[in-house]
Design an enzyme around this catalytic site. Structure first.
Site, PDB file in Angstrom:
ATOM      1  N   GLU A   1       3.573   1.925  -1.618  1.00  0.00           N
ATOM      2  CA  GLU A   1       4.664   1.074  -1.131  1.00  0.00           C
ATOM      3  C   GLU A   1       4.170  -0.228  -0.508  1.00  0.00           C
ATOM      4  OE1 GLU A   1       4.431   4.329  -0.631  1.00  0.00           O
ATOM      5  OE2 GLU A   1       6.326   5.285  -1.199  1.00  0.00           O
TER       6      GLU A   1
ATOM      7  N   PHE B   1      12.909  16.370   7.899  1.00  0.00           N
ATOM      8  CA  PHE B   1      11.831  16.158   6.938  1.00  0.00           C
ATOM      9  C   PHE B   1      11.870  14.717   6.436  1.00  0.00           C
ATOM     10  CE2 PHE B   1      10.342  16.299   2.453  1.00  0.00           C
ATOM     11  CZ  PHE B   1       8.988  16.458   2.753  1.00  0.00           C
ATOM     12  N   GLN B   2      10.747  14.052   6.493  1.00  0.00           N
ATOM     13  CA  GLN B   2      10.596  12.652   6.069  1.00  0.00           C
ATOM     14  C   GLN B   2      11.527  11.700   6.812  1.00  0.00           C
ATOM     15  OE1 GLN B   2      10.451  12.569   1.695  1.00  0.00           O
ATOM     16  NE2 GLN B   2       8.236  12.830   1.932  1.00  0.00           N
TER      17      GLN B   2
ATOM     18  N   LYS C   1      20.882   8.999   3.077  1.00  0.00           N
ATOM     19  CA  LYS C   1      21.153   9.659   1.801  1.00  0.00           C
ATOM     20  C   LYS C   1      22.649   9.917   1.576  1.00  0.00           C
ATOM     21  CE  LYS C   1      19.403  13.500  -0.898  1.00  0.00           C
ATOM     22  NZ  LYS C   1      18.297  14.442  -1.073  1.00  0.00           N
TER      23      LYS C   1
ATOM     24  N   MET D   1     -16.582 -12.556   5.429  1.00  0.00           N
ATOM     25  CA  MET D   1     -16.141 -13.345   6.581  1.00  0.00           C
ATOM     26  C   MET D   1     -16.572 -12.701   7.888  1.00  0.00           C
ATOM     27  SD  MET D   1     -14.890 -16.082   7.583  1.00  0.00           S
ATOM     28  CE  MET D   1     -13.743 -17.015   6.572  1.00  0.00           C
TER      29      MET D   1
HETATM   30  C1  LIG Z   1      -6.368  -5.125   6.519  1.00  0.00           C
HETATM   31  C2  LIG Z   1      -7.473  -5.897   7.131  1.00  0.00           C
HETATM   32  N1  LIG Z   1      -8.507  -5.257   7.721  1.00  0.00           N
HETATM   33  C3  LIG Z   1      -9.522  -5.964   8.274  1.00  0.00           C
HETATM   34  C4  LIG Z   1      -9.509  -7.328   8.261  1.00  0.00           C
HETATM   35  C5  LIG Z   1     -10.646  -8.108   8.911  1.00  0.00           C
HETATM   36  N2  LIG Z   1     -11.342  -8.930   7.900  1.00  0.00           N
HETATM   37  C6  LIG Z   1     -11.083 -10.240   7.708  1.00  0.00           C
HETATM   38  S1  LIG Z   1     -11.961 -10.914   6.458  1.00  0.00           S
HETATM   39  C7  LIG Z   1     -12.775  -9.473   6.180  1.00  0.00           C
HETATM   40  C8  LIG Z   1     -13.801  -9.357   5.111  1.00  0.00           C
HETATM   41  C9  LIG Z   1     -13.257  -9.522   3.751  1.00  0.00           C
HETATM   42  O1  LIG Z   1     -14.225  -9.162   2.815  1.00  0.00           O
HETATM   43  P1  LIG Z   1     -14.032  -9.453   1.288  1.00  0.00           P
HETATM   44  O2  LIG Z   1     -12.707  -8.978   0.842  1.00  0.00           O
HETATM   45  O3  LIG Z   1     -15.204  -8.925   0.536  1.00  0.00           O
HETATM   46  O4  LIG Z   1     -14.004 -11.046   1.229  1.00  0.00           O
HETATM   47  P2  LIG Z   1     -15.195 -12.076   1.570  1.00  0.00           P
HETATM   48  O5  LIG Z   1     -15.039 -12.494   2.990  1.00  0.00           O
HETATM   49  O6  LIG Z   1     -16.488 -11.395   1.322  1.00  0.00           O
HETATM   50  O7  LIG Z   1     -14.951 -13.228   0.632  1.00  0.00           O
HETATM   51  C10 LIG Z   1     -12.336  -8.482   7.073  1.00  0.00           C
HETATM   52  C11 LIG Z   1     -12.855  -7.106   7.128  1.00  0.00           C
HETATM   53  C12 LIG Z   1      -8.402  -7.951   7.663  1.00  0.00           C
HETATM   54  N3  LIG Z   1      -8.273  -9.275   7.630  1.00  0.00           N
HETATM   55  N4  LIG Z   1      -7.417  -7.214   7.092  1.00  0.00           N
END
Ligand SMILES: Cc1ncc(C[n+]2csc(CCOP(=O)(O)OP(=O)(O)O)c2C)c(N)n1
Ligand SMILES: [Mg+2]
Lengths: 573, 159
Positions: free
Chosen positions: A55, A117-118, A167, A477
């Site tokens: 979802e 439930f749910q 529902k 990042m």
């Molecule tokens: C759902 C979620 N969890 C954690 C983060 C923290 N976060 C921001 S950028 C990043 C790394 C992303 O890695 P990747 O998808 O390999 O992209 P890259 O930076 O290597 O281009 C993380 C863990 C986030 N933005 N969203």
């Protein structure tokens, strides 16, 4: 189509309402509370239901669809876990002001509150992340509630609206009546900008020596791009954009300065710090834009146009607020302002000097691949005529820097919430809405895994999307911040040992896939992918692992004070 | 500074929650909130007491307005208004204090609403300041329990 006045059950009313709202796609997933709806859906032909695999995927698809087309995205999920799985996507749409209507099934109204439930109190859960939400307790209120939901989602500052449908309400019958108009006494957004405020703005603009337009997603939403182009050109005002504002002004125009803020261009941030008038249009002074507030645009008088009054004076105190629709604002300014007689060439030359001082560039080596190069190449090959959907991370920021967005609605990205996993499903949603241009995701190896299941959806519908994976085998990042600000403690960001073989994964889903690890191969892979239209195609770009996004304003720092290169060059291997 | 805000809202379930949740989500101070039906059964009036500098209060007012279920938001602080709060307080009672308690209650135009061998319950109506003073003055007798309604307020006059 059933006619008003006929007796229908709740599920039939539901589809009658969607027809009247001109819905063509629903992104959904069935379940116990929605069995009646899916029973009715079986014989519905004019509205296409796209079966997702999670979802959360449905919500991002709806958002991708909405951002690429400007029409509201529609989600349909069951109660309990189905509903709670939409939370991230709803929060994302809320932060980025995307029009979306989420329909959730609910346990029968007689059981609500009994831990049935749910059962989940999804109205309670989503109250702070929706523009508004409703629980329909009586089938006679269903049509008017749906009408209101679409109206709220799309009017003024757009946003997600949730409608919870028990529902028994979906099975109960009543005479179908479609309200021709909507009037919600507590919701009256101001469209027309106050004439006095516009005149004042015009005077401030004609007096300014070093004006700067700072434009955001509100310009895209309002459809103000054309007027903005005219205003900037006539008044000779340079334009900088937020992440969501990219494409609102053509990125290849001489007055375009690209993005501002944390990973904005050096010259855009210098211009903000040195301008004498900052004209914010449909932008909200987000902390990723302003950096340290007390040092933000200190030399400038500030005009702020926004349709949402809560955005005004929230983060930055402005000199002239103009509440109203951004198109109305820019067009009213065009009417007020004669073509400028001010000579702004000195100001533009100053900006040009900053541009030459620290341009965006990177080196190309024959046998290693840089994300910057890949994105530059995608930009060249598509000539800006594409919908680019990103995930979240380094690749996202490089996309904002190196892809030349020339049209509004050509970028779809998770800005406010920064949701990894957004890219692939949002691309799928966008591809249902846009068929005249390539729809491309630029994503990372971390984020792609977060909603990889939706590859099934793309394959099944033979969507010709391009999945361009910037695979650095790092949560890049986060790794960058660890290197810069956390003593090079690379905790849990190296994915090399655990990442799957993405080409094989894609192929197992039935998706065409290839990889590239040098510029020549990358160039060819991009053109092959752009030429392939029989289904999705994934390219695993094996990019340099430890590259970093520059320039960068450290969090909480002043935007006039950017890091231009890595602190310790030895860490780049 | 302290602000007294009057909000007309749709009389629907969940409205109080929407307002309270907005205050907590945005980190606004919420000193008291009271709600009740008005002359129109579809509309309720909320009276909110909050504190903050002008910039915060202006955000509070705008954020309240932004909620779809709010119909009208008025900052009564600098407008002519009447503000009242109800205090119900149960005190320890003994022969020696009985007289003094009655007298003090009269000073605050209070009413004795219940009396037992060892306890007395008093009702006082007035501005929140007056209620604060009353509580301070009664404290030495020994407060067993107290309940405050929070402020309710309306505009004075024809506006
Ligand atoms: C759902 C979620 N969890 C954690 C983060 C923290 N976060 C921001 S950028 C990043 C790394 C992303 O890695 P990747 O998808 O390999 O992209 P890259 O930076 O290597 O281009 C993380 C863990 C986030 N933005 N969203
Ligand atoms: Mg990565």
């Amino acid at each position: 189509m059933h006619q008003p006045g006929q007796k229908l059950n709740g599920s039939e009313i539901f589809f009658e309402c969607l027809r009247r709202e001109h819905v063509d796609y629903i992104f959904g997933y069935p379940g116990g509370s929605l069995l009646k709806v899916y029973e009715t859906l079986h014989d519905v032909e004019d509205i296409k239901h796209i079966l997702v695999r999670h979802e959360q995927g449905a919500t991002h698809m709806a958002e991708g669809y909405a951002r690429a087309t400007g029409r509201p995205g529609v989600v349909l999920v069951t109660s309990g876990p189905g509903a709670t799985n939409t939370v991230t996507g709803i929060a994302n749409a809320y932060m980025d002001s995307t029009p979306m209507v989420v329909f959730t099934g609910q346990v029968p109204s007689t059981l609500i509150g009994n831990d049935a439930f749910q059962e989940a109190d999804i109205v309670g859960i989503t109250r702070p992340i929706t523009k508004h939400n409703f629980l329909v307790k009586d089938v006679r209120d269903l049509a008017s509630t749906i009408r209101k939901a679409f109206y709220l989602a799309t009017t003024g500052r757009p946003g997600p609206v949730l409608v919870d449908m028990p529902k028994d309400v979906l099975a109960a019958e009543c005479v179908f009546e479609w309200p021709e108009s909507v009037d919600i006494r507590g919701f009256k957004p101001t469209f027309k900008c106050h004439a006095n405020q516009v005149s004042k703005a015009a005077k401030m603009i004609s007096k300014a020596k070093r004006p700067l337009l700072y434009v955001g997603g509100g310009v895209v939403t309002a459809g103000a791009s054309e007027a903005l182009l005219k205003l900037a050109a006539e008044q000779q005002i340079p334009v900088t954009m937020t992440l969501q504002g990219l494409g609102a002004f053509p990125g290849d125009h001489p007055l375009s300065m690209g993005m501002l803020g944390m990973h904005g261009t050096f010259w855009a941030n210098q211009a903000v710090s040195n301008c004498d008038l900052l004209i914010a249009v449909g932008a909200r002074f987000d902390d990723r834009v302003t950096g340290k507030i007390d040092t933000f645009a200190t030399q400038a008088l500030k005009i702020h146009n926004d349709i949402d009054p809560t955005n005004v004076d929230k983060n930055v105190k402005v000199d002239l607020p103009v509440v109203g629709d951004s198109k109305d604002f820019v067009e009213s300014l065009l009417n007020e302002l004669p073509k400028t007689k001010e000579d702004r060439s000195a100001w533009l030359a100053e900006i040009e000097a900053w541009r030459r001082q620290c341009p965006l560039d990177y080196t190309v080596e024959k046998d290693s691949l840089k994300t910057e190069f890949v994105i530059d190449e995608i930009s060249r090959q598509t000539k800006g005529h594409a919908v680019i959907v990103t995930d979240v991370g380094q690749h996202q920021m490089w996309t904002s820097q190196y892809y030349k967005f020339t049209e509004p609605r050509s970028i779809v990205t998770s800005g406010g919430l920064g949701t990894m996993g957004f890219g692939l499903p949002a691309t799928i949603g966008a591809a249902f809405g846009v068929t005249d241009r390539p729809v491309i995701t630029i994503c990372g190896d971390g984020g792609l895994m977060m909603n990889i299941q939706e590859l099934v959806t793309a394959v099944y519908h033979k969507l010709p999307i391009k999945i361009f994976l910037m695979n650095n085998s790092y949560l890049g990042m986060v790794r960058q911040w660890q290197e810069l600000f956390h003593k090079e403690k690379y905790s849990f960001t190296d994915l090399e040992a655990s990442n799957p073989d993405f080409v094989k994964v894609a192929e197992a889903f039935g998706c065409r896939a290839t990889s590239a690890d040098n510029p020549e191969a990358a160039r060819k892979a991009i053109s092959d992918a752009l030429a392939y239209n029989d289904g999705p195609m994934l390219v695993d770009f094996r990019v340099v692992r430890k590259d970093m996004v520059f320039p960068m304003v450290p969090a909480g720092g002043s935007i006039s004070d950017m890091l231009l290169a890595r602190l310790n060059p030895k860490t780049m291997v | 500074m302290k602000h007294l805000i009057s909000v007309l809202v749709e009389n629907k379930f969940g409205t109080l929650n929407r307002v309270a949740a907005m205050f907590s989500a945005r980190g606004f101070n919420l000193e008291s909130i009271s709600i009740g039906e008005t002359e129109d059964p579809e509309v309720s009036r909320m009276t909110i007491v909050t504190r903050g500098e002008d910039r915060i209060i202006s955000q509070v007012l705008k954020q309240l307005n932004r909620l779809v279920d709010t119909i009208k938001v008025t900052d009564l602080t600098h407008q002519p208004h009447v503000e009242r709060e109800l205090l119900l307080m149960s005190l320890k009672l003994s022969k020696s204090t009985q007289h003094e308690i009655f007298e003090l209650s009269n000073v605050f135009k209070g009413k004795v609403v219940d009396i037992k061998q060892k306890s007395i319950t008093i009702e006082v109506i007035g501005s929140p300041d007056k209620i604060n003073t009353a509580i301070d003055m009664f404290r030495p007798f020994g407060i067993r329990e107290l309940a405050r309604s929070g402020a309710v307020a309306i505009h004075r006059g024809d506006s």
